[in-house]
Enzyme design. Structure first.
Site, PDB file in Angstrom:
ATOM      1  N   SER A 102       0.799  -1.240   0.000  1.00 24.40           N
ATOM      2  CA  SER A 102       0.000   0.000   0.000  1.00 24.40           C
ATOM      3  C   SER A 102       0.823   1.277   0.000  1.00 24.40           C
ATOM      4  O   SER A 102       0.253   2.372  -0.053  1.00 24.40           O
ATOM      5  CB  SER A 102      -0.957   0.008   1.196  1.00 24.40           C
ATOM      6  OG  SER A 102      -2.070  -0.814   0.950  1.00 24.40           O
ATOM      7  N   LYS A 105       0.075   3.715  -2.660  1.00 28.13           N
ATOM      8  CA  LYS A 105      -0.910   4.789  -2.537  1.00 28.13           C
ATOM      9  C   LYS A 105      -0.262   6.176  -2.523  1.00 28.13           C
ATOM     10  O   LYS A 105      -0.931   7.183  -2.755  1.00 28.13           O
ATOM     11  CB  LYS A 105      -1.762   4.560  -1.287  1.00 28.13           C
ATOM     12  CG  LYS A 105      -2.657   3.313  -1.387  1.00 28.13           C
ATOM     13  CD  LYS A 105      -3.426   3.063  -0.110  1.00 28.13           C
ATOM     14  CE  LYS A 105      -4.499   1.981  -0.264  1.00 28.13           C
ATOM     15  NZ  LYS A 105      -3.957   0.616  -0.403  1.00 28.13           N
ATOM     16  N   SER A 160      -6.474   3.182   4.313  1.00 31.00           N
ATOM     17  CA  SER A 160      -5.851   2.343   3.282  1.00 31.00           C
ATOM     18  C   SER A 160      -6.861   1.486   2.538  1.00 31.00           C
ATOM     19  O   SER A 160      -6.577   0.348   2.150  1.00 31.00           O
ATOM     20  CB  SER A 160      -4.760   1.455   3.896  1.00 31.00           C
ATOM     21  OG  SER A 160      -3.790   1.088   2.934  1.00 31.00           O
ATOM     22  N   LYS A 276       2.662   6.263   5.843  1.00 28.56           N
ATOM     23  CA  LYS A 276       1.815   5.253   5.187  1.00 28.56           C
ATOM     24  C   LYS A 276       2.347   3.871   5.490  1.00 28.56           C
ATOM     25  O   LYS A 276       3.548   3.621   5.410  1.00 28.56           O
ATOM     26  CB  LYS A 276       1.795   5.478   3.665  1.00 28.56           C
ATOM     27  CG  LYS A 276       0.817   4.572   2.947  1.00 28.56           C
ATOM     28  CD  LYS A 276      -0.614   4.991   3.199  1.00 28.56           C
ATOM     29  CE  LYS A 276      -1.632   3.891   2.854  1.00 28.56           C
ATOM     30  NZ  LYS A 276      -1.678   2.820   3.861  1.00 28.56           N
TER      31      LYS A 276
END
Length: 324
Positions: A102, A105, A160, A276
């Site tokens: 992720s 992202k 997320s 993140k």
């Protein structure tokens, strides 16, 4: 000014590509100027002055600084940079090709901030509402829901949610494939020339990969956006949108960042602004952070492919302890 910066980034990409293709083994022969690290002058010649975009904008990591070792840092790749002074504190395997999970992202967000209008209203498609991959984290949006792009972005980064990512990609790019082209172009423009992205969320694909250094470059670009810093600093976010029948729906999304939750403590004197997380079976546990010390200097730190979430945050805390 923007055109000048674009040209500088293109030159940076070219020089970095040459560096990596040669394996970063003979830096002096390449005559490439690098940012100073803890007082070490890595310039090929003391008579050469490093270009401004190397010396004042980015930390560049030669091979001699890319294999640091610490028994507490066991992840496949790791990095912490003093982003204020452009000094490398710790680096290991930052040019190794790895799966980003992720952390993908981040580049999706960069495309949105550069190309889209956050006030747009987005309609959730069948594809966005029907992600079937086992373990994929979802916000739970339904086909026909209408939601503001800004709210999607908050949900996407804080919680997320992968369904938010598909909705974003389809709205901004038309299709996942076209949006992936935008992602790869934005990565190249940021200097991240050793990545390839095929989806907006990071669910596994063998052809979807990056490096720790490329993620640093992308994140370095993102932290110049106040909106991005505002989003990643939130521990939770409440969104209200409308379902297909026009009825209001309210959901609250909690962060995946343990430092913001309070379940992981940063070292004394260090404030974690945000970051993140990312996890898949093949990517392992991943985390990138933006932090500040007591003197307001800022830091970018990154762990890729730790063997568990607990180990991930423990190693990140150990990286942050290296800040002097």
């Amino acid at each position: 000014m923007k055109a000048d910066n674009t040209m500088k980034k293109k030159l940076f990409c070219l020089l970095l590509s040459v560096t990596l293709l040669t394996g970063c083994r003979n830096q002096d022969d390449l005559a490439l100027p690098f940012a100073n690290t803890d007082g070490l002058n890595l310039s090929a010649s003391s008579n050469e002055e490093a270009p401004d975009f190397f010396a004042s904008d980015l930390a560049v990591i030669p091979d001699k600084l890319n294999h640091m070792s610490d028994p507490a840092i066991t992840a496949e790749a790791s990095l912490i940079v003093n982003n204020t002074d452009k000094k490398v504190i710790y680096a290991n395997n930052v040019y190794e090709r790895l799966y980003p999970a992720s952390l993908t992202k981040l580049i999706t967000t960069l495309v949105v901030l550069e190309k889209a209008d956050l006030n747009d209203m987005v309609t959730i498609s069948y594809n966005a509402s029907h992600i079937t991959e086992s373990g994929a984290k979802l916000c739970g949006f339904k086909e026909g829901d209408t939601i503001k792009l800004e709210d999607l972005l908050y949900s996407f980064l804080i919680y997320s949610g992968n369904d938010a990512g598909v909705a974003i990609a389809e709205h901004v790019g038309g299709t996942i494939g076209e949006f992936a082209k935008m992602m790869n172009q934005a990565a190249k423009d940021a200097g991240a020339v050793h990545s390839n992205f095929v989806n907006p969320h990071g669910l596994h694909d063998d052809n979807h990969y990056t490096t720790a250094y490329d993620l640093y470059l992308i994140f370095h670009q993102l932290v110049t956006y106040d909106k991005f810093l505002s989003i990643i600093n939130k521990s939770e976010y409440t969104v209200t949108y409308k379902d297909a029948g026009g009825n209001p729906v309210t959901k609250n999304f909690l962060t995946t960042n343990r430092y913001l939750k309070g379940s992981e403590n940063a070292p004394k004197g260090i404030t974690v602004v945000g970051g993140k997380t990312g996890t898949t079976g093949k990517a392992g546990s991943c985390l990138i952070l933006y932090s500040k010390d007591k003197n307001k200097k800022d830091y970018i730190s990154l762990i890729l492919k730790a063997d568990s979430s607990d180990s991930l945050f423990s190693q990140m805390t150990d990286l942050l302890k290296m800040i002097k």
